[in-house]
Enzyme design. Structure first.
Site, PDB file in Angstrom:
ATOM      1  N   HIS A  95     -33.002  64.178  -2.380  1.00  0.00           N
ATOM      2  CA  HIS A  95     -31.882  64.638  -3.450  1.00  0.00           C
ATOM      3  C   HIS A  95     -31.046  65.273  -2.728  1.00  0.00           C
ATOM      4  O   HIS A  95     -31.287  65.835  -1.818  1.00  0.00           O
ATOM      5  CB  HIS A  95     -32.741  65.923  -4.156  1.00  0.00           C
ATOM      6  N   ASP A 106     -34.674  56.854 -10.282  1.00  0.00           N
ATOM      7  CA  ASP A 106     -34.172  57.797 -11.488  1.00  0.00           C
ATOM      8  C   ASP A 106     -32.656  57.649 -11.696  1.00  0.00           C
ATOM      9  O   ASP A 106     -32.295  57.793 -13.023  1.00  0.00           O
ATOM     10  CB  ASP A 106     -34.705  59.020 -11.422  1.00  0.00           C
ATOM     11  N   THR A 113     -32.366  63.461 -13.779  1.00  0.00           N
ATOM     12  CA  THR A 113     -34.104  63.269 -13.658  1.00  0.00           C
ATOM     13  C   THR A 113     -34.716  63.369 -15.034  1.00  0.00           C
ATOM     14  O   THR A 113     -35.390  62.267 -15.458  1.00  0.00           O
ATOM     15  CB  THR A 113     -34.719  64.155 -12.858  1.00  0.00           C
TER      16      THR A 113
HETATM   17  C1  GP9 Z   1     -36.050  68.987 -10.136  1.00  0.00           C
HETATM   18  C2  GP9 Z   1     -35.907  67.401  -9.771  1.00  0.00           C
HETATM   19  C3  GP9 Z   1     -34.501  67.266  -9.834  1.00  0.00           C
HETATM   20  O1  GP9 Z   1     -37.488  69.250 -10.567  1.00  0.00           O
HETATM   21  O2  GP9 Z   1     -36.343  66.668 -10.890  1.00  0.00           O
HETATM   22  O3  GP9 Z   1     -33.454  66.804 -10.734  1.00  0.00           O
HETATM   23  P1  GP9 Z   1     -32.438  66.231 -10.768  1.00  0.00           P
HETATM   24  O4  GP9 Z   1     -31.249  67.334 -10.207  1.00  0.00           O
HETATM   25  O5  GP9 Z   1     -32.363  65.067 -10.271  1.00  0.00           O
HETATM   26  O6  GP9 Z   1     -32.029  65.960 -12.301  1.00  0.00           O
HETATM   27 MN    MN Z   2     -33.293  63.263  -9.946  1.00  0.00          MN
END
Ligand code: GP9
Ligand code: MN
Length: 676
Positions: free
Chosen positions: A415, A474, A299
């Site tokens: 996620h 992302d 992210t």
């Molecule tokens: C946590 C979210 C997840 O704040 O942005 O991050 P990632 O694991 O996708 O890098």
């Molecule tokens: Mn992410």
């Protein structure tokens, strides 16, 4: 039998053989190392031997039975390193690097993820240590009196070094400049093993820290020349069309493009997003050949790229390791040129990915982190706030912002490991038997519903029509470790070529005053978004150091570099240095031109790294009006402890200072949980 172990050297060789074999078994079973020929197969088998000899051999220098203890301690440390990589790899499809280890702030929220990445059979990976401890207890008496001549450990060390040199020269013969040019950690692990990779990584990190100290103002010139040369002139019809309009940018967590228009059990998974793509009246333009360009920073890399048009680093997350660098990021540019108020909205705590530091360098005026939201148990799943309450509670915050605003809203529920409560699951899971893949569709549906609700709220609040609205994925959500299940989903074998194609993430954009162009097939990447936005706002992107090119420009460059040095174009795709024809997926011989482009991609990545590692933007002034961002004027976190649901009755907590900067008033914290 008993006689054999009377000697410490026998114990040592048992330790070496067990560690060597365990490492090899793990390489084969846990990592996807893509062995392509006999040399590679041999080296994969051979490479842990020298590490076991050299490192465990250090233990032999200790006297008496302590030598046994030292061998066990070193072996355990190496095994922990190995197993930590196994767990990390199961989700990230990658190896741990020093910078990822310093991201300890992130580990707290990872609890759920880690639990789902370990399995009880992993206990077998500790079996060799248990055997060694048993041997030690059994034979230590015999060893206390045994003297090993100094020559033996020295000899072991020399044999280890010879084995390593042989390993390295075979590796270099198969892959010239392995240690010099490669961006791919997989190669290093495949050729030299995980232990040598850890050493390589440590050296790389020391090198990059010293780069900042050694950098000077001349170094930026090479980068500037490159980016100015790559620059694509704006499309005159669109330049400035969205000047002063509110910008709403929505981050779709782990969302891959294959979800768009995908049907599961005869149902659309994301009907709302599909409607934006398919319905011309919605005025969205959808890029179906848009790729993420992220690496270990996930992210955070996506954010870095989208807001700076720079690459993330090959290792770790620049958000963490380069969090105090000077940046000339989108929020600061918008603020300085057109007095935008810039804000990020995200239902996780502010220190995750070091956001609360780096956002200051980006010039983000307000960061609405978890402390602004109602994080009670029913609202939270996995990493943080569920997307529905997130969008719902973000509405009043958004409405309270001074206009024009740049609002970056980052979702979270979709996620890994894609957890969804029964009450939120409105589509049945897929049935591949791979849990992450199966529930991936359920959290995607949940995100889709949350978005629909948010769009309705925006319309009701009168914020929809006249705003630039942008949505993007992302990074991947389903890694290569799920190829078997993905084959069922996609209906095709997931070859390395196919996996590269799956790195598509959606990009949708609606610009007031511009008719939607439907689905555009142009090839592009996250790097291209920032110059596009600047030109829509009438700000010349050429002043700034940016590696992307404006999507609406005639001169837009249709090659998309991936962080590992590969790239994709409309005609062909490069994966691990192998060229594939896009039409057939078959391997092809690269032409001179393709090889030249490969060099350009590597050069571009090197320049971006040089810029970040040398903190070179501190030497660069984009134009006469530019004021370097002063991080000390920003402060984040809702220290009043008042969450938005209760905020209606409260007075606004923001006020403007003489410079027009919006500052948070800092009443005493009442909620201990949100104090730092
Ligand atoms: C946590 C979210 C997840 O704040 O942005 O991050 P990632 O694991 O996708 O890098
Ligand atoms: Mn992410």
């Amino acid at each position: 039998m008993k006689n054999i172990f009377r000697s410490k050297m026998s114990f040592f060789f048992v330790a070496v053989i067990l560690l060597w074999l365990k490492s090899y078994l793990i390489y084969v079973n846990e990592f996807n190392l893509d062995v392509q020929n006999d040399t590679q197969a041999f080296l994969l088998f051979f490479n842990s031997l020298s590490s076991a000899l050299i490192f465990l051999g250090i233990g032999l220098f200790a006297k008496g039975k302590r030598a046994g203890i030292w061998v066990i301690i070193i072996d355990s440390l190496m095994s922990i390193l190995l197993y930590a990589n196994v767990v990390y790899y199961r989700f990230n499809n990658d190896y741990i690097t020093l910078p990822t280890m310093t991201q300890t702030d992130n580990f707290g929220s990872l609890g759920g993820s880690i639990a789902s990445l370990t399995q009880w059979t992993d206990i077998f990976y500790a079996l060799d240590i248990i055997v060694l401890i048993a041997l030690y207890i059994w034979f230590k008496k015999d060893w206390s009196t045994e003297r090993i001549s100094r020559r033996k450990p020295i000899l072991v060390f020399i044999i280890g070094l010879i084995a390593f040199s042989l390993n390295l020269s075979l590796a270099e013969a198969d892959r010239p400049e392995l240690l010099k040019r490669t961006f791919d950690r997989n190669y290093i692990v495949k050729y030299l093993g995980i232990y040598n990779f850890a050493i390589y990584d440590a050296i790389q990190n020391v090198k990059s820290s010293s780069q900042r100290v050694l950098a000077d103002s001349d170094d930026i010139t090479e980068v500037e020349n490159y980016t100015k040369n790559k620059f694509a002139e704006p499309n005159p019809e669109l330049f400035g069309i969205a000047e002063g309009k509110n910008i709403i940018k929505i981050h779709l967590e782990s969302f891959q493009s294959f979800l768009i228009n995908y049907e599961l059990h005869g149902e659309e998974v994301t009907p709302f997003l599909n409607s934006l793509v398919n319905d011309p009246n919605q005025d969205f333009t959808y890029y179906d050949n848009f790729f993420h360009q992220t690496e270990q920073g996930k992210t955070a890399d996506a954010e870095l790229i989208m807001d700076n048009s720079l690459y993330g680093l090959p290792q770790g997350s620049a958000f963490v390791t380069r969090g105090t660098n000077t940046y000339q990021a989108l929020p600061a540019i918008l603020h300085q040129h057109q007095n935008y108020h810039t804000a990020v909205f995200h239902g996780d705590y502010k220190s995750f990915w070091n956001r609360d530091e780096i956002y200051k360098q980006f010039g983000v005026d307000t960061y609405f982190d978890a402390s602004y939201y109602d994080m009670s148990e029913e609202n939270v799943i996995n990493y943080g706030l569920k997307d529905k309450p997130f969008f719902e509670e973000s509405m009043p915050l958004l409405e309270s912002l001074d206009q024009p605003f740049y609002a970056h809203l980052m979702t979270l529920t979709h996620h890994h490991p894609y957890l969804v409560g029964e009450e939120d699951a409105t589509i049945a899971p897929a049935e591949t038997g791979d849990k992450s893949v199966d529930t991936y569709f359920q959290t995607a549906r949940y995100l889709d519903e949350a978005l629909e609700q948010f769009f309705n709220d925006l319309k009701e609040a009168g914020l929809y029509e006249d705003s630039v609205i942008l949505l993007y994925g992302d990074h991947y959500g389903i890694s290569e470790n799920h190829n078997r299940a993905m084959k069922e989903i996609i209906g095709e074998e997931i070859t390395p070529f196919m996996n590269a194609q799956l790195q598509r993430v959606p990009l949708l954009i609606k610009v007031p005053g511009m008719e939607g162009k439907g689905t555009v097939h142009e090839y592009s990447g996250q790097m291209d978004v920032m110059p596009t936005l600047l030109h829509l706002l009438g700000i010349n992107a050429q002043d700034y150091i940016q590696f992307g090119t404006d999507l609406f420009s005639e001169g837009h460059k249709e090659f998309v570099p991936f962080r590992r040095g590969d790239y994709v174009t409309p005609e062909y795709t490069v994966v691990s240095g192998i060229y594939y024809d896009n039409a057939t997926g078959e391997e092809i011989e690269p032409t001179e031109e393709m090889l030249k482009l490969k060099d350009e991609v590597l050069h571009e990545l090197e320049l971006s790294d040089k810029l970040l590692n040398g903190d070179l933007l501190r030497f660069y002034s984009p134009n006469d009006d530019w004021t370097p961002v002063d991080p000390s004027i920003y402060r984040y976190g809702n220290e009043s402890g008042v969450v938005p649901s209760k905020q209606e009755e409260e007075e606004s907590v923001t006020e403007e200072n003489e410079d027009g900067e919006v500052e948070e008033e800092q009443p005493e914290a009442t909620n201990p949980e949100i104090q730092e």
